[in-house]
Write an enzyme that holds these catalytic residues in place. Structure first.
Site, mmCIF file in Angstrom:
data_model
loop_
_atom_site.group_PDB
_atom_site.id
_atom_site.type_symbol
_atom_site.label_atom_id
_atom_site.label_comp_id
_atom_site.label_asym_id
_atom_site.label_seq_id
_atom_site.Cartn_x
_atom_site.Cartn_y
_atom_site.Cartn_z
ATOM 1 N N GLU A 123 57.617 -15.187 55.367
ATOM 2 C CA GLU A 123 58.687 -14.719 54.646
ATOM 3 C C GLU A 123 58.389 -13.659 53.911
ATOM 4 O O GLU A 123 57.386 -13.392 53.450
ATOM 5 C CB GLU A 123 59.362 -15.869 53.944
ATOM 6 C CG GLU A 123 58.558 -15.929 52.676
ATOM 7 C CD GLU A 123 58.673 -17.339 51.803
ATOM 8 O OE1 GLU A 123 58.836 -18.541 52.572
ATOM 9 O OE2 GLU A 123 58.684 -17.241 50.550
ATOM 10 N N LYS A 125 57.812 -10.813 51.129
ATOM 11 C CA LYS A 125 57.312 -10.792 49.566
ATOM 12 C C LYS A 125 58.308 -9.872 48.843
ATOM 13 O O LYS A 125 58.332 -8.738 48.744
ATOM 14 C CB LYS A 125 55.879 -10.530 49.374
ATOM 15 C CG LYS A 125 55.142 -10.506 48.051
ATOM 16 C CD LYS A 125 53.892 -10.435 48.341
ATOM 17 C CE LYS A 125 53.151 -10.847 46.681
ATOM 18 N NZ LYS A 125 53.744 -9.859 45.671
ATOM 19 N N ASP A 127 59.801 -7.678 45.955
ATOM 20 C CA ASP A 127 59.348 -7.059 44.933
ATOM 21 C C ASP A 127 60.023 -7.103 43.675
ATOM 22 O O ASP A 127 60.924 -6.190 43.544
ATOM 23 C CB ASP A 127 58.970 -5.597 45.455
ATOM 24 C CG ASP A 127 58.210 -4.839 44.450
ATOM 25 O OD1 ASP A 127 57.632 -5.262 43.651
ATOM 26 O OD2 ASP A 127 58.007 -3.609 44.752
ATOM 27 N N ARG A 146 57.522 -15.704 34.390
ATOM 28 C CA ARG A 146 56.242 -16.084 34.695
ATOM 29 C C ARG A 146 55.160 -16.192 33.672
ATOM 30 O O ARG A 146 54.318 -16.892 33.400
ATOM 31 C CB ARG A 146 55.397 -15.458 35.814
ATOM 32 C CG ARG A 146 54.141 -15.766 36.280
ATOM 33 C CD ARG A 146 53.740 -14.968 37.616
ATOM 34 N NE ARG A 146 52.608 -15.486 38.221
ATOM 35 C CZ ARG A 146 51.515 -15.064 37.629
ATOM 36 N NH1 ARG A 146 51.485 -13.988 36.512
ATOM 37 N NH2 ARG A 146 50.487 -15.307 38.300
ATOM 38 N N TYR A 235 62.238 -19.695 46.571
ATOM 39 C CA TYR A 235 61.016 -19.740 47.498
ATOM 40 C C TYR A 235 60.044 -20.961 47.118
ATOM 41 O O TYR A 235 58.923 -21.034 47.978
ATOM 42 C CB TYR A 235 60.358 -18.672 47.894
ATOM 43 C CG TYR A 235 59.822 -17.768 46.733
ATOM 44 C CD1 TYR A 235 58.832 -18.269 45.930
ATOM 45 C CD2 TYR A 235 60.289 -16.535 46.371
ATOM 46 C CE1 TYR A 235 58.334 -17.475 44.841
ATOM 47 C CE2 TYR A 235 59.842 -15.728 45.142
ATOM 48 C CZ TYR A 235 58.982 -16.415 44.428
ATOM 49 O OH TYR A 235 58.429 -15.795 43.320
ATOM 50 N N LYS A 299 52.532 -19.360 54.384
ATOM 51 C CA LYS A 299 52.375 -20.658 53.534
ATOM 52 C C LYS A 299 52.223 -21.910 54.694
ATOM 53 O O LYS A 299 52.979 -21.900 55.541
ATOM 54 C CB LYS A 299 53.551 -21.047 52.722
ATOM 55 C CG LYS A 299 54.024 -20.252 51.627
ATOM 56 C CD LYS A 299 55.093 -20.158 50.758
ATOM 57 C CE LYS A 299 55.300 -19.221 49.895
ATOM 58 N NZ LYS A 299 56.865 -19.098 49.234
ATOM 59 N N LYS A 323 49.956 -7.856 52.887
ATOM 60 C CA LYS A 323 50.561 -6.561 52.229
ATOM 61 C C LYS A 323 50.730 -5.588 53.166
ATOM 62 O O LYS A 323 50.124 -5.525 54.421
ATOM 63 C CB LYS A 323 49.629 -6.004 51.186
ATOM 64 C CG LYS A 323 49.215 -6.967 49.921
ATOM 65 C CD LYS A 323 50.488 -7.409 49.338
ATOM 66 C CE LYS A 323 51.016 -6.715 48.281
ATOM 67 N NZ LYS A 323 50.181 -6.568 46.898
ATOM 68 N N CYS A 416 28.310 11.078 25.788
ATOM 69 C CA CYS A 416 29.723 10.535 25.802
ATOM 70 C C CYS A 416 30.555 11.494 25.174
ATOM 71 O O CYS A 416 30.413 12.031 24.079
ATOM 72 C CB CYS A 416 29.591 9.242 25.088
ATOM 73 S SG CYS A 416 31.204 8.361 24.520
ATOM 74 N N CYS A 419 31.796 10.094 21.516
ATOM 75 C CA CYS A 419 31.067 9.836 20.415
ATOM 76 C C CYS A 419 29.666 10.542 20.567
ATOM 77 O O CYS A 419 28.997 10.732 19.629
ATOM 78 C CB CYS A 419 30.627 8.313 20.370
ATOM 79 S SG CYS A 419 29.384 7.749 21.659
ATOM 80 N N CYS A 440 28.058 5.278 28.133
ATOM 81 C CA CYS A 440 27.727 5.485 27.023
ATOM 82 C C CYS A 440 26.879 4.377 26.547
ATOM 83 O O CYS A 440 26.886 3.327 26.431
ATOM 84 C CB CYS A 440 29.057 5.813 26.163
ATOM 85 S SG CYS A 440 28.591 5.573 24.407
ATOM 86 N N CYS A 446 30.558 3.403 19.495
ATOM 87 C CA CYS A 446 31.295 4.353 20.198
ATOM 88 C C CYS A 446 32.837 3.961 19.911
ATOM 89 O O CYS A 446 33.235 3.081 20.391
ATOM 90 C CB CYS A 446 30.979 4.420 21.454
ATOM 91 S SG CYS A 446 32.360 5.433 22.363
HETATM 92 S S1 IVH Z 1 55.193 -18.114 46.819
HETATM 93 C C1 IVH Z 1 52.340 -20.833 44.869
HETATM 94 N N1 IVH Z 1 56.838 -16.321 47.855
HETATM 95 O O1 IVH Z 1 54.592 -12.683 44.547
HETATM 96 C C2 IVH Z 1 52.903 -19.401 45.472
HETATM 97 N N2 IVH Z 1 55.791 -15.517 45.888
HETATM 98 O O2 IVH Z 1 51.722 -12.108 44.274
HETATM 99 C C3 IVH Z 1 53.824 -18.736 44.574
HETATM 100 N N3 IVH Z 1 56.677 -13.564 45.576
HETATM 101 O O3 IVH Z 1 54.074 -14.646 41.353
HETATM 102 C C4 IVH Z 1 54.686 -17.608 45.000
HETATM 103 N N4 IVH Z 1 58.052 -13.070 47.000
HETATM 104 O O4 IVH Z 1 56.455 -13.427 42.020
HETATM 105 C C5 IVH Z 1 55.936 -16.527 46.851
HETATM 106 N N5 IVH Z 1 58.436 -15.286 49.275
HETATM 107 C C6 IVH Z 1 57.808 -15.303 48.191
HETATM 108 C C7 IVH Z 1 57.444 -14.266 47.384
HETATM 109 C C8 IVH Z 1 56.490 -14.538 46.368
HETATM 110 C C9 IVH Z 1 57.567 -12.636 46.039
HETATM 111 C C10 IVH Z 1 56.205 -12.869 44.042
HETATM 112 C C11 IVH Z 1 55.857 -13.963 43.043
HETATM 113 C C12 IVH Z 1 54.443 -14.201 42.789
HETATM 114 C C13 IVH Z 1 53.805 -13.186 43.496
HETATM 115 C C14 IVH Z 1 52.473 -13.350 43.719
#
Ligand code: IVH
Length: 689
Positions: A123, A125, A127, A146, A235, A299, A323, A416, A419, A440, A446
């Site tokens: 799925e 990720k 942002d 968080r 999620y 997952k 990524k 340095c 200092c 340094c 320092c």
């Molecule tokens: S699962 C146990 N699913 O990414 C794992 N995270 O880099 C819990 N995030 O802190 C995260 N989209 O803020 C999960 N589809 C997605 C996500 C996601 C964005 C973020 C989330 C997490 C961070 C980790």
């Protein structure tokens, strides 16, 4: 109003100051008190005048001018909520090979054959920012950020204002206790509209949707949050009083039946090739999704397998974030500067003509060390290609154009820059190799190292003192008020209240924040000291092993090579020779011991908890030997540790249980000689069931 071109510098400066003040007061009244004293037209006139003045006299623009800060007043005064289960982060994968390795690693851990089929969800990720929502008997009772993963901020009132957050769950069948986790974000269309409004009001634009979402979520006044177009995708979950389903896929579907938005691009995949296909498909549609994403999360679908796989420090073994490729851009190096860090490392930094890289304005990039500069053959004034990936520091990839004929003669200063002490490249005694990093040699004498060390000490994952940021540390250091950590706890708040920019309220808030940090977890103290190679993860492991500061301190100050204390340190999972060497060096230094002793006069260290005290093996030291037939060695070790046992690689007087499989040899013999309890794998599993 005097026309701007008739103003003297002094007049301009004075007017900028008073206008800024007026606007700031109006902002505060607008955002905090919801009681605006100025109507919109007057407010806009003030801002426009300020912008015109600052344009004509840019030398008087200050960092916290209302034109430079986005018009949001966020608070550092939210209450804290301890997550009943930690909010985790994710490990990253950057290539198709990393994805295949992720799946293979899982099979190895579970002791499954290479050709075993394991299903994964894939799925986007998102942002944004993660949030946790707690429901009891179907009612929303709290919501948190968080934070550091263990403790977040109580933003219940703000989260309640989101349309995507059900105040009461729909449907039926939800467990009495249900914590839903998801990502708060702003869609791209909404973001564009928000910035048009900002512009219309003469306010600076938000940098990107993520920043806009973060600012909107941390408003003092929930009414302001309510006016922002925040959304949420669910999620994941935290504490549950009953399981949601047997698979990740079904569990997320059921969340949607109870009223949550879930991502339509979640797909069930049979293995790496389908996962990678889905990744490529999403990458191709990225621009059309309508919200920012920075990768694809995979997952393990089977929740029973997720349970067996568990976690390594802060990330689950059963998930990974694949990524997207890093964003790149071209700009000019205006200057090569040198920074001195907490460990004394001299780092060359490229100051760049600011450039937008994938939605973020970048004006600095690290050049790592002198060898890297010579490899790149980079000079001030060069055009360069830079890249930014996720949260990591931007890097310079290459010089655009011809570098032929340039000689490798860049050298960092031999002293340095802060200092003046010698700055040297260490020589490794064993290999004779010269370290790439020049440092340094002045330690905490320092100022740069001392200040960086103090900043680290108060940072979020360490003592987490609100209101004591980089600026204040520098100020207090230069005033000789704070030279070492202990000084923070004996600050004179009357003097602070008299400083420009402080006043009684901020001084009182700072005092409260410092007092709040006097009782502190063992692992945070260890991390806060800023010892090389000791990050948050291994600080936790060390604290979890020794439980009390006293036990740890007497072990580390007696840990000469060859002693039992040394062997015990080395036996801790995640602690190797590098960490032990750094710890011994740090705690062996007389100056450091004095710093610690002074600090201990002001704080109370909270003992670490053994992971689970009700298990029969908590606190026991166990050793596995021979072949395990039910699970991999890694899984056996992880399970024992999750029950509070210490897993060691060698048998000694301290060993409590030896688990011996077929083929056990010398360790079994030694255990028998020492009279240590010996179990088969099945007996062990019965014991821990
Ligand atoms: S699962 C146990 N699913 O990414 C794992 N995270 O880099 C819990 N995030 O802190 C995260 N989209 O803020 C999960 N589809 C997605 C996500 C996601 C964005 C973020 C989330 C997490 C961070 C980790």
């Amino acid at each position: 109003m005097t026309p701007i071109d008739e103003l003297s510098e002094a007049d301009a400066k004075r007017e900028i100051k008073s206008l800024s003040m007026e606007i700031r007061i109006a902002d505060a009244q607008y955002y905090a008190d919801d009681n605006p004293v100025l109507d919109d037209a007057d407010y806009d006139r003030l801002r426009q005048r300020l912008i015109a003045l600052e344009t004509a006299f840019p030398q008087f623009i200050v960092k916290d001018s209302p034109t430079q800060t986005v018009g949001t007043k966020t608070s550092s005064k939210f209450g804290k909520i301890k997550h009943s289960l930690p909010m985790l982060s994710l490990d990253n994968a950057f290539s198709d090979a990393d994805v295949s390795e992720f799946a293979a690693r899982i099979k190895r851990f579970l002791s499954l054959p290479d050709d075993a089929g394991i299903a994964f969800t894939a799925e986007p990720k998102i942002d944004g920012l993660s949030a946790s929502l707690r429901y009891e008997k179907g009612e929303l009772i709290s919501g948190a950020t968080r934070g550091d993963g263990q403790v977040g901020e109580d933003i219940t009132a703000n989260l309640r204002t989101l349309g995507d957050v059900p105040k009461r769950l729909k449907g039926r069948g939800w467990p009495d206790v249900l914590e839903v986790r998801g990502e708060v974000y702003i869609a791209l269309d909404d973001f564009t509209a928000m910035n048009m409004r900002q512009e219309k009001h003469g306010k600076p634009a938000y940098k990107n949707p993520r920043n806009a979402a973060a600012g909107s979520l941390r408003q003092i006044d929930p009414a302001v949050t309510a006016s922002r177009p925040l959304r949420l995708f669910a999620y994941a979950w935290g504490e549950l009083s009953a399981p949601l389903a047997q698979t990740q896929y079904e569990a997320v579907k059921v969340l949607s039946e109870w009223g949550f938005q879930i991502n339509q691009d979640m797909k069930l995949c049979s293995g790496p090739s389908e996962m990678i296909n889905h990744y490529n498909d999403i990458l191709q549609r990225r621009a059309a999704l309508g919200y920012d994403i920075d990768g694809v999360v995979y997952k393990v679908d089977d929740l029973a397998l997720q349970e067996r796989l568990g976690f390594v420090s802060r990330a689950p073994r059963w998930a990974v974030a694949h990524k997207f490729p890093a964003e790149k851009a071209i700009t000019t190096v205006e200057l090569i500067d040198v920074q001195v860090g907490r460990t004394g490392a001299l780092t060359p930094v490229a100051r760049l003509t600011p450039v937008n890289v994938g939605g973020v304005l970048v004006s600095n990039a690290t050049l790592h060390n002198e060898d890297e500069i010579n490899r790149l053959k980079i000079r001030e004034g060069d055009q360069v290609e830079i890249q930014r990936a996720g949260d990591v520091i931007p890097q310079v990839l290459r010089v655009i154009g011809d570098t032929e004929g340039r000689v490798d003669d860049y050298m960092l200063p031999l002293n340095c820059p802060i200092c003046g002490a010698d700055a040297l490249r260490d020589v490794d005694e064993k290999t004779g190799r010269v370290d790439v990093v020049r440092r340094c040699t002045n330690g905490l004498s320092c100022p740069a190292q001392a200040i960086e060390g103090l900043k680290h000490f108060v940072s979020r994952r360490a003592f987490d003192i609100d209101g004591l940021g980089e600026k204040q540390i520098e100020l207090f250091y230069h005033k000789d008020w704070v030279k070492e950590p202990a000084d923070i706890f004996s600050l004179n708040f009357e003097a602070i209240a008299k400083l420009e920019g402080f006043g009684d309220t901020s001084a009182a808030n700072l005092k409260a924040a410092i007092d709040g940090a006097r009782e502190i977890d063992f692992d945070r103290v260890l991390y806060a000291l800023g010892i090389r190679h000791i990050g948050q993860g291994n600080a936790k492991l060390i604290a979890g092993h020794y439980l009390t500061w006293e036990a740890f301190y007497s072990a580390i100050t007696a840990a000469d090579i060859g002693t039992d204390s040394y062997a015990e340190l080395m036996s801790i999972d995640g602690v190797g020779p590098g960490q032990v060497q750094a710890l011994r060096q740090f705690f062996g230094g007389a100056a450091n011991q004095a710093v610690i002793l002074n600090l201990l006069n002001h704080i109370t260290i909270i003992d670490a908890e053994a992971p689970s005290l009700d298990s029969l093996v908590a606190g026991k030291t166990v050793v596995f030997t021979g072949k395990l037939e039910r699970m991999s060695r890694d899984e056996a070790k992880a399970r024992a540790q999750s029950l509070g046992a210490k897993v060691s690689g060698s048998v000694s007087k301290k060993t409590n249980i030896l688990i011996a499989g077929p083929g056990a040899g010398s360790k079994l013999k030694k255990a028998q000689e020492l009279g240590i309890e010996t179990l088969t794998e099945d007996e062990w599993l019965t014991l821990i069931r």
